[in-house]
Write a protein that holds these residues in place. Structure first.
Motif, PDB file in Angstrom:
ATOM      1  N   ALA A  66       5.605 -16.382   5.877  1.00 44.20           N
ATOM      2  CA  ALA A  66       4.169 -16.362   5.619  1.00 44.20           C
ATOM      3  C   ALA A  66       3.593 -14.976   5.861  1.00 44.20           C
ATOM      4  O   ALA A  66       2.713 -14.511   5.123  1.00 44.20           O
ATOM      5  N   THR A  67       4.089 -14.294   6.879  1.00 44.26           N
ATOM      6  CA  THR A  67       3.618 -12.940   7.172  1.00 44.26           C
ATOM      7  C   THR A  67       3.977 -11.982   6.043  1.00 44.26           C
ATOM      8  O   THR A  67       3.142 -11.190   5.602  1.00 44.26           O
ATOM      9  N   HIS A  68       5.211 -12.066   5.555  1.00 42.51           N
ATOM     10  CA  HIS A  68       5.622 -11.204   4.438  1.00 42.51           C
ATOM     11  C   HIS A  68       4.773 -11.476   3.202  1.00 42.51           C
ATOM     12  O   HIS A  68       4.376 -10.547   2.492  1.00 42.51           O
ATOM     13  N   LYS A  69       4.493 -12.740   2.953  1.00 45.65           N
ATOM     14  CA  LYS A  69       3.668 -13.108   1.798  1.00 45.65           C
ATOM     15  C   LYS A  69       2.253 -12.547   1.951  1.00 45.65           C
ATOM     16  O   LYS A  69       1.689 -12.000   1.011  1.00 45.65           O
ATOM     17  N   ALA A  70       1.685 -12.656   3.139  1.00 43.90           N
ATOM     18  CA  ALA A  70       0.333 -12.136   3.379  1.00 43.90           C
ATOM     19  C   ALA A  70       0.283 -10.624   3.206  1.00 43.90           C
ATOM     20  O   ALA A  70      -0.646 -10.091   2.593  1.00 43.90           O
ATOM     21  N   VAL A  71       1.277  -9.934   3.721  1.00 44.31           N
ATOM     22  CA  VAL A  71       1.322  -8.472   3.584  1.00 44.31           C
ATOM     23  C   VAL A  71       1.444  -8.089   2.115  1.00 44.31           C
ATOM     24  O   VAL A  71       0.775  -7.171   1.638  1.00 44.31           O
ATOM     25  N   SER A  72       2.268  -8.803   1.387  1.00 50.14           N
ATOM     26  CA  SER A  72       2.439  -8.532  -0.038  1.00 50.14           C
ATOM     27  C   SER A  72       1.127  -8.762  -0.789  1.00 50.14           C
ATOM     28  O   SER A  72       0.762  -7.976  -1.663  1.00 50.14           O
ATOM     29  N   ASN A  73       0.414  -9.837  -0.445  1.00 48.92           N
ATOM     30  CA  ASN A  73      -0.875 -10.111  -1.082  1.00 48.92           C
ATOM     31  C   ASN A  73      -1.869  -8.989  -0.818  1.00 48.92           C
ATOM     32  O   ASN A  73      -2.595  -8.570  -1.720  1.00 48.92           O
ATOM     33  N   VAL A  74      -1.901  -8.517   0.405  1.00 48.82           N
ATOM     34  CA  VAL A  74      -2.815  -7.422   0.751  1.00 48.82           C
ATOM     35  C   VAL A  74      -2.447  -6.163  -0.030  1.00 48.82           C
ATOM     36  O   VAL A  74      -3.316  -5.477  -0.559  1.00 48.82           O
ATOM     37  N   GLU A  75      -1.161  -5.872  -0.123  1.00 49.15           N
ATOM     38  CA  GLU A  75      -0.717  -4.692  -0.870  1.00 49.15           C
ATOM     39  C   GLU A  75      -1.092  -4.806  -2.342  1.00 49.15           C
ATOM     40  O   GLU A  75      -1.559  -3.846  -2.944  1.00 49.15           O
ATOM     41  N   ASP A  76      -0.887  -6.000  -2.926  1.00 51.55           N
ATOM     42  CA  ASP A  76      -1.233  -6.200  -4.338  1.00 51.55           C
ATOM     43  C   ASP A  76      -2.737  -6.058  -4.544  1.00 51.55           C
ATOM     44  O   ASP A  76      -3.181  -5.444  -5.507  1.00 51.55           O
ATOM     45  N   SER A  77      -3.516  -6.638  -3.637  1.00 50.65           N
ATOM     46  CA  SER A  77      -4.975  -6.533  -3.740  1.00 50.65           C
ATOM     47  C   SER A  77      -5.409  -5.079  -3.597  1.00 50.65           C
ATOM     48  O   SER A  77      -6.272  -4.610  -4.344  1.00 50.65           O
ATOM     49  N   ALA A  78      -4.823  -4.378  -2.660  1.00 45.72           N
ATOM     50  CA  ALA A  78      -5.174  -2.968  -2.449  1.00 45.72           C
ATOM     51  C   ALA A  78      -4.821  -2.140  -3.674  1.00 45.72           C
ATOM     52  O   ALA A  78      -5.583  -1.263  -4.078  1.00 45.72           O
ATOM     53  N   SER A  79      -3.682  -2.435  -4.296  1.00 42.66           N
ATOM     54  CA  SER A  79      -3.288  -1.708  -5.500  1.00 42.66           C
ATOM     55  C   SER A  79      -4.275  -1.952  -6.630  1.00 42.66           C
ATOM     56  O   SER A  79      -4.651  -1.022  -7.350  1.00 42.66           O
ATOM     57  N   ALA A  80      -4.704  -3.199  -6.782  1.00 40.71           N
ATOM     58  CA  ALA A  80      -5.670  -3.527  -7.834  1.00 40.71           C
ATOM     59  C   ALA A  80      -6.995  -2.828  -7.581  1.00 40.71           C
ATOM     60  O   ALA A  80      -7.600  -2.258  -8.494  1.00 40.71           O
ATOM     61  N   VAL A  81      -7.435  -2.854  -6.337  1.00 37.85           N
ATOM     62  CA  VAL A  81      -8.700  -2.196  -5.997  1.00 37.85           C
ATOM     63  C   VAL A  81      -8.586  -0.690  -6.203  1.00 37.85           C
ATOM     64  O   VAL A  81      -9.494  -0.043  -6.735  1.00 37.85           O
ATOM     65  N   GLN A  82      -7.456  -0.119  -5.799  1.00 40.55           N
ATOM     66  CA  GLN A  82      -7.258   1.322  -5.942  1.00 40.55           C
ATOM     67  C   GLN A  82      -7.265   1.739  -7.414  1.00 40.55           C
ATOM     68  O   GLN A  82      -7.858   2.749  -7.781  1.00 40.55           O
ATOM     69  N   ALA A  83      -6.619   0.957  -8.269  1.00 40.10           N
ATOM     70  CA  ALA A  83      -6.592   1.271  -9.701  1.00 40.10           C
ATOM     71  C   ALA A  83      -8.003   1.220 -10.279  1.00 40.10           C
ATOM     72  O   ALA A  83      -8.400   2.101 -11.049  1.00 40.10           O
ATOM     73  N   ASN A  84      -8.762   0.204  -9.900  1.00 42.32           N
ATOM     74  CA  ASN A  84     -10.128   0.086 -10.398  1.00 42.32           C
ATOM     75  C   ASN A  84     -11.019   1.193  -9.834  1.00 42.32           C
ATOM     76  O   ASN A  84     -11.917   1.679 -10.528  1.00 42.32           O
TER      77      ASN A  84
END
Length: 128
Positions: A35-53
């Motif tokens: 669950a921790t790995h999944k949460a970290v991955s979600n945060v990274e994906d969200s951060a990448s999307a926000v950074q691109a935008n």
């Protein structure tokens, strides 16, 4: 017949219980780490999307600033060539109208970009 009463023997039930407890603790830890790995991955994906935008918004902001500066220079050049106050007032009115229209459109585009950024971040978080 000699019996050695000095040794301590763990009953079989206690061993089974201890083994099951260790297995359950291991499984709980593995689930937690998953669950921790999944949460970290979600945060990274969200951060990448926000950074691109954010990069897109920054590019738009620079483009808009350049457009406004160019419009101001054009206005200044036209103003210098004006023959009288009436022409200057018409130029001023035209310049302000154009700037207000431009600012309105740019505000809508920024709003749409911000909405898209939030939606992309939410989608990235839901993928995992």
């Amino acid at each position: 017949m000699s019996t050695d009463n000095t040794g301590f023997e763990v009953p079989e039930q206690m061993r089974d219980f201890a083994e099951k407890s260790v297995d359950q603790a291991r499984k709980a830890f593995d689930d937690f780490m998953g669950a921790t790995h999944k949460a970290v991955s979600n945060v990274e994906d969200s951060a990448s999307a926000v950074q691109a935008n954010a990069a897109d918004v920054n590019k738009k902001a620079l483009t808009y600033a350049e457009e406004h500066v160019n419009a101001a220079f054009k206005f200044a050049q036209e103003l210098v060539k004006a023959d009288n106050v009436e022409d200057m007032m018409k130029l001023q009115q035209s310049y302000l109208r154009g700037q207000m229209e431009s600012l309105g459109e740019q505000s809508r585009e920024f709003s749409n970009a911000a909405t898209k950024a939030v939606q992309d971040a939410a989608k990235a978080a839901q993928k995992k």
